[in-house]
Write an enzyme that holds these catalytic residues in place. Structure first.
Site, mmCIF file in Angstrom:
data_model
loop_
_atom_site.group_PDB
_atom_site.id
_atom_site.type_symbol
_atom_site.label_atom_id
_atom_site.label_comp_id
_atom_site.label_asym_id
_atom_site.label_seq_id
_atom_site.Cartn_x
_atom_site.Cartn_y
_atom_site.Cartn_z
ATOM 1 N N HIS A 34 5.714 80.131 104.580
ATOM 2 C CA HIS A 34 4.389 80.446 105.282
ATOM 3 C C HIS A 34 3.233 79.368 104.791
ATOM 4 O O HIS A 34 2.262 78.979 105.560
ATOM 5 C CB HIS A 34 3.889 81.898 104.695
ATOM 6 C CG HIS A 34 4.712 82.983 105.110
ATOM 7 N ND1 HIS A 34 5.461 83.691 104.051
ATOM 8 C CD2 HIS A 34 5.301 83.386 106.283
ATOM 9 C CE1 HIS A 34 6.281 84.683 104.681
ATOM 10 N NE2 HIS A 34 6.059 84.351 105.757
ATOM 11 N N GLN A 158 12.584 82.609 117.983
ATOM 12 C CA GLN A 158 11.335 83.165 118.084
ATOM 13 C C GLN A 158 10.516 81.889 118.641
ATOM 14 O O GLN A 158 9.723 82.341 119.645
ATOM 15 C CB GLN A 158 10.861 83.681 116.863
ATOM 16 C CG GLN A 158 9.623 84.103 116.718
ATOM 17 C CD GLN A 158 9.209 84.724 115.347
ATOM 18 O OE1 GLN A 158 9.613 85.748 115.027
ATOM 19 N NE2 GLN A 158 8.570 83.920 114.628
HETATM 20 P P1 AMP Z 1 7.215 86.023 109.117
HETATM 21 O O1 AMP Z 1 6.173 86.563 107.910
HETATM 22 O O2 AMP Z 1 8.579 86.224 108.562
HETATM 23 O O3 AMP Z 1 7.029 86.698 110.466
HETATM 24 O O4 AMP Z 1 6.979 84.609 109.298
HETATM 25 C C1 AMP Z 1 5.824 84.191 109.763
HETATM 26 C C2 AMP Z 1 5.945 82.512 109.934
HETATM 27 O O5 AMP Z 1 6.465 81.953 108.723
HETATM 28 C C3 AMP Z 1 7.198 82.289 111.056
HETATM 29 O O6 AMP Z 1 6.407 81.277 111.931
HETATM 30 C C4 AMP Z 1 8.328 81.993 110.512
HETATM 31 O O7 AMP Z 1 8.989 81.017 111.190
HETATM 32 C C5 AMP Z 1 7.595 81.131 109.222
HETATM 33 N N1 AMP Z 1 8.463 81.032 108.152
HETATM 34 C C6 AMP Z 1 9.252 81.907 107.505
HETATM 35 N N2 AMP Z 1 10.125 81.565 106.784
HETATM 36 C C7 AMP Z 1 9.921 80.119 106.710
HETATM 37 C C8 AMP Z 1 10.651 79.028 105.929
HETATM 38 N N3 AMP Z 1 11.422 79.305 105.014
HETATM 39 N N4 AMP Z 1 10.166 77.910 106.275
HETATM 40 C C9 AMP Z 1 9.120 77.653 107.297
HETATM 41 N N5 AMP Z 1 8.493 78.606 107.984
HETATM 42 C C10 AMP Z 1 9.148 79.782 107.622
#
Ligand code: AMP
Length: 283
Positions: A34, A158
């Site tokens: 994030h 997504q």
């Molecule tokens: P979430 O809080 O899981 O909904 O994720 C929020 C954003 O962070 C989304 O755009 C995810 O794709 C991105 N994200 C989550 N995990 C990772 C990661 N390991 N590397 C890069 N982006 C991530």
């Protein structure tokens, strides 16, 4: 540098819209994945908005909505630490005070039809997931009105549907897909990794190792990679899916010069989601 917490739609009236606004939607429990998105948003814009909202509409009954980790104070400290490296920039943390801030009643047109993704791969495992994601992202976009929004390639499907929605609805927002941030040994970072015990964490490395092995073979010979994938899936029924797809349309027609290897592995009650994009037949 300033950090301000917004909790309502009205708070956004204070925002000076002459500046470039970069937006990072999250469900909180922030990790380095994030934070890499927020860092990019800070580098490229004068204001970065990061939302922290555990979106009920993307969870199906029986999924982990009520137990999803909510760690607002820790999240805020991580944001502050990062923001100090960007002295000239402002950060807005959008933490809606309740669900009604996002889902106020009445005034919406029909929802976006996510089409094919609803019934394949991740959509097949979670039939209401992409409806919930597009619903919340559309409302967040309307409230924040960013110039650019940053999403992780970790959630490839997504990112795919959000780009498609923005194109089809002609929303004036640039969508940036950002690389997957991994733990040292390769496990893709995820808020849900904390559901894994130590043994499962070690076992989870097989997802990255498998992707890496298939990716190397794709670079040499995509047909052999396809055969390897079939063999791997037949030998271990914990793969919810492991498949080579065309990154342009998620179809199985591997006609472009790149392929995306999409993986979802069942580890106890937790589904591990990962992927790799790779050029085919180039070695
Ligand atoms: P979430 O809080 O899981 O909904 O994720 C929020 C954003 O962070 C989304 O755009 C995810 O794709 C991105 N994200 C989550 N995990 C990772 C990661 N390991 N590397 C890069 N982006 C991530």
């Amino acid at each position: 540098m300033s950090i301000t917490v917004f909790q309502s739609r009205e708070d956004f009236q204070q925002l000076n819209r002459q500046q470039s606004i970069g937006f990072v939607p999250t469900m909180g429990n922030l990790h380095d994945g994030h934070l890499s998105l927020l860092e990019r948003a800070l580098k490229e814009n004068t204001v970065a908005v990061i939302s922290i909202f555990v979106n009920p509409t993307q969870f199906a009954p029986g999924e982990d909505f009520s137990t999803y980790p909510r760690t607002f104070e820790e999240d805020l400290s991580k944001i502050e630490k990062l923001a100090t490296r960007f002295p000239g920039k402002d950060v807005i943390v959008f933490s809606p005070k309740d669900d009604k801030v996002i889902y106020q009643e009445g005034e919406y047109r029909e929802e976006y039809d996510v089409g094919l993704v609803k019934s394949i791969l991740e959509g097949q495992l979670r039939p209401t997931f992409f409806d919930g994601v597009t619903k919340v992202v559309r409302r967040l976009f309307a409230i924040v009105q960013p110039n650019v929004a940053y999403f992780g390639q970790k959630d490839f499907q997504q990112l795919f549907i959000i780009k498609k929605m923005v194109r089809e609805l002609e929303l004036p927002i640039k969508i940036e897909g950002m690389p997957i941030i991994r733990e040292k040994m390769g496990l893709a970072m995820s808020s849900r990794n904390q559901y894994l015990d130590e043994k499962q964490k070690l076992e989870a490395l097989k997802v990255y190792k498998t992707l890496d092995q298939v990716a190397r073979l794709c670079q040499k010979n995509v047909n052999s990679a396809q055969e390897l994938v079939t063999k791997i899936v037949n030998e271990d029924n914990n793969w919810n899916y492991l498949t080579l797809r065309n990154p342009i349309d998620l179809s199985s027609n591997l006609t472009s010069d790149e392929v995306v290897i999409l993986a979802n592995y069942q580890m106890g009650a937790t589904r591990l989601l990962d992927n790799m994009v790779v050029k085919i037949n180039e070695l």
